[in-house]
Design a protein around this motif. Structure first.
Motif, PDB file in Angstrom:
ATOM      1  N   LYS A  56      -7.192   2.324  -1.849  1.00  0.00           N
ATOM      2  CA  LYS A  56      -8.438   2.726  -1.200  1.00  0.00           C
ATOM      3  C   LYS A  56      -8.810   4.153  -1.594  1.00  0.00           C
ATOM      4  CE  LYS A  56      -8.041  -0.281   2.863  1.00  0.00           C
ATOM      5  NZ  LYS A  56      -7.940  -0.335   4.343  1.00  0.00           N
ATOM      6  N   ARG A  57      -7.798   4.981  -1.771  1.00  0.00           N
ATOM      7  CA  ARG A  57      -8.054   6.370  -2.128  1.00  0.00           C
ATOM      8  C   ARG A  57      -8.633   6.473  -3.535  1.00  0.00           C
ATOM      9  NH1 ARG A  57      -4.387   9.980  -4.109  1.00  0.00           N
ATOM     10  NH2 ARG A  57      -5.000  12.157  -4.042  1.00  0.00           N
ATOM     11  N   TRP A  58      -8.079   5.728  -4.474  1.00  0.00           N
ATOM     12  CA  TRP A  58      -8.627   5.731  -5.827  1.00  0.00           C
ATOM     13  C   TRP A  58     -10.052   5.197  -5.826  1.00  0.00           C
ATOM     14  CZ3 TRP A  58      -5.525   5.062 -10.843  1.00  0.00           C
ATOM     15  CH2 TRP A  58      -4.381   5.885 -10.819  1.00  0.00           C
ATOM     16  N   ARG A  59     -10.289   4.152  -5.055  1.00  0.00           N
ATOM     17  CA  ARG A  59     -11.637   3.586  -4.972  1.00  0.00           C
ATOM     18  C   ARG A  59     -12.618   4.616  -4.434  1.00  0.00           C
ATOM     19  NH1 ARG A  59     -13.962  -1.443  -4.754  1.00  0.00           N
ATOM     20  NH2 ARG A  59     -15.912  -1.576  -3.596  1.00  0.00           N
ATOM     21  N   SER A  60     -12.196   5.368  -3.417  1.00  0.00           N
ATOM     22  CA  SER A  60     -13.060   6.383  -2.835  1.00  0.00           C
ATOM     23  C   SER A  60     -13.377   7.487  -3.837  1.00  0.00           C
ATOM     24  CB  SER A  60     -12.389   6.981  -1.590  1.00  0.00           C
ATOM     25  OG  SER A  60     -13.169   8.026  -1.049  1.00  0.00           O
TER      26      SER A  60
END
Length: 433
Positions: A56-60
């Motif tokens: 989720k962090r990479w996506r953000s």
């Protein structure tokens, strides 16, 4: 000294040692956003799309507008990855031709997950598509969207009526925001040539029409439709029937039309908010009274900042001229010649006999133009019976890209060389809509 009397290491030292053992360099780097974003910025768009699935962090981080805008600007102009080809069947269908890898061209229906009907592509510009969908139960109602096929993001445009044509303008090297321009019918009040010429400088070029038109604009950062008041109302040719062929190039939107007595382009400069006509190449057949072949083909496309124009008026000629207009120019130059004879030798199905004259003709359609960083890398994409091929302008070589296998409703197996009415560039992009 006994073991019990040894001095213990400080807690901070033990912590640092444990951190160094348990934390790998990759984890430490992954925890540093700036370093991670710097590394990600070197990846191609296709790889970045896959990286969004890591966490989720990479996506953000990847979907953050600041990062995506930086990527788009640094990689501009983005390469053309493929072409969407619109079919002729009643059921809206597209085939995708990859320009990167050899693969089968598969038919597909472009749909939004939350919309019951297929979408129709109107225009493609720098990775974004301008699309329309019919609305149930009244199929005459249309919803218009700006859609990024790479990220699957879309934006519904505010409703607009009495429009003749819409055109999308998006230049990521200048701004992360896009605009949609609407050529819209005004009121019917022009009744004489004198009144028409007083409406707009453009009007005097055309025959008198009873209808007036104006331009409205929607901006992704400013909101709803507004009229461009700096442009007076103007008339269009009475013989005009279709303005769906629209191209964004050189900071302006261009509407092309080809009628019985007109070959023109209406150009609207976005920054200056000025409207004018753009001359098209002067072709030899205009010196004669004879009309062009019934199956006249025309193609206009932007690639790497240049505008290209192709028109075929003699299906029996093996010569295909390609015209180009550069950004800093206002005139067309004959840039390339495509010789269809070597292509016909390799693919004899391109040659046919015209049924009412029995003369030899060439069966093809122009569906793409890709300008490389050098002329040696530039090529044209042709649709010939049952396949798509690309032709390199400098080396004079050609290569089959894919076969057009028959779909469920395609009983001729793609044999009709006019089987695709429109083609649209697919460019991988992280642009936000």
């Amino acid at each position: 000294m006994s073991s019990s009397s040894r001095t213990k290491a400080p807690t901070s030292t033990r912590t640092r040692r444990n951190y160094g053992v348990s934390s790998s360099p990759s984890k430490i780097v992954a925890d540093l956003d700036d370093v991670l974003l710097h590394i990600l910025s070197f990846l191609p768009i296709k790889a970045l799309i896959k990286c969004k699935r890591v966490s989720k962090r990479w996506r953000s981080l990847i979907t953050n507008p600041n990062f995506s805008n930086r990527i788009i600007t640094s990689k501009h102009p983005l390469p053309i990855s493929g072409l969407y080809l619109q079919g002729t069947r009643r059921e809206i269908e597209y085939r995708f031709v990859s320009l990167d890898n050899d693969q089968l061209s598969l038919p597909s229906q472009l749909r939004f997950a939350d919309h019951p009907t297929s979408i129709i592509v109107v225009q493609s510009t720098n990775g974004l598509l301008l699309c329309k969908c019919t609305c149930h139960p009244n199929h005459f109602n249309r919803n218009y969207y700006v859609y990024n096929p790479t990220t699957k993001q879309k934006t519904l445009l505010p409703p607009i009526t009495d429009h003749v044509s819409l055109s999308l303008a998006f230049d990521p090297s200048i701004s992360p925001h896009y605009k949609v321009f609407c050529l819209r019918k005004s009121i019917s009040s022009v009744s004489s040539a004198s009144s028409a010429s007083s409406v707009s400088p453009v009007s005097s070029v055309y025959s008198v029409s009873s209808d007036l038109y104006h331009i409205e604009v929607y901006s992704s950062n400013e909101g709803p439709w507004r009229r461009v008041t700096s442009v007076p109302s103007f008339t269009l040719p009475q013989t005009l029937t279709d303005l769906s062929n629209t191209v964004f190039w050189n900071g302006a939107v261009h509407w092309f039309w080809f009628g019985p007595n007109s070959r023109d382009c209406l150009s609207f400069d976005i920054s200056r908010e000025e409207i004018k006509t753009l001359p098209l190449p002067y072709l030899d057949y205009q010196d004669y009274d004879e009309t062009p072949d019934v199956g006249t083909l025309s193609f206009t496309e932007e690639s790497r900042g240049n505008l290209h124009f192709i028109e075929v008026n003699d299906l029996g000629s093996s010569d295909l001229p390609v015209y180009e207009m550069e950004t800093n120019s206002s005139t067309w130059s004959l840039k390339h010649h495509v010789d269809l004879e070597p292509l016909a030798a390799a693919f004899p199905e391109i040659v046919r006999t015209e049924y009412y004259t029995y003369r030899k003709i060439y069966s093809f359609s122009v569906i793409g133009f890709v300008k490389g960083e050098t002329d040696a890398e530039s090529y044209i994409v042709l649709h010939i019976p049952k396949m798509a091929v690309k032709y390199n302008f400098v080396s004079k070589t050609f290569k089959k890209l894919c076969s057009f296998e028959p779909s469920q409703d395609d009983d001729d197996g793609g044999d009709n060389f006019y089987g695709f009415r429109r083609s649209f560039q697919f460019i991988e992009s992280l642009a936000n809509v």
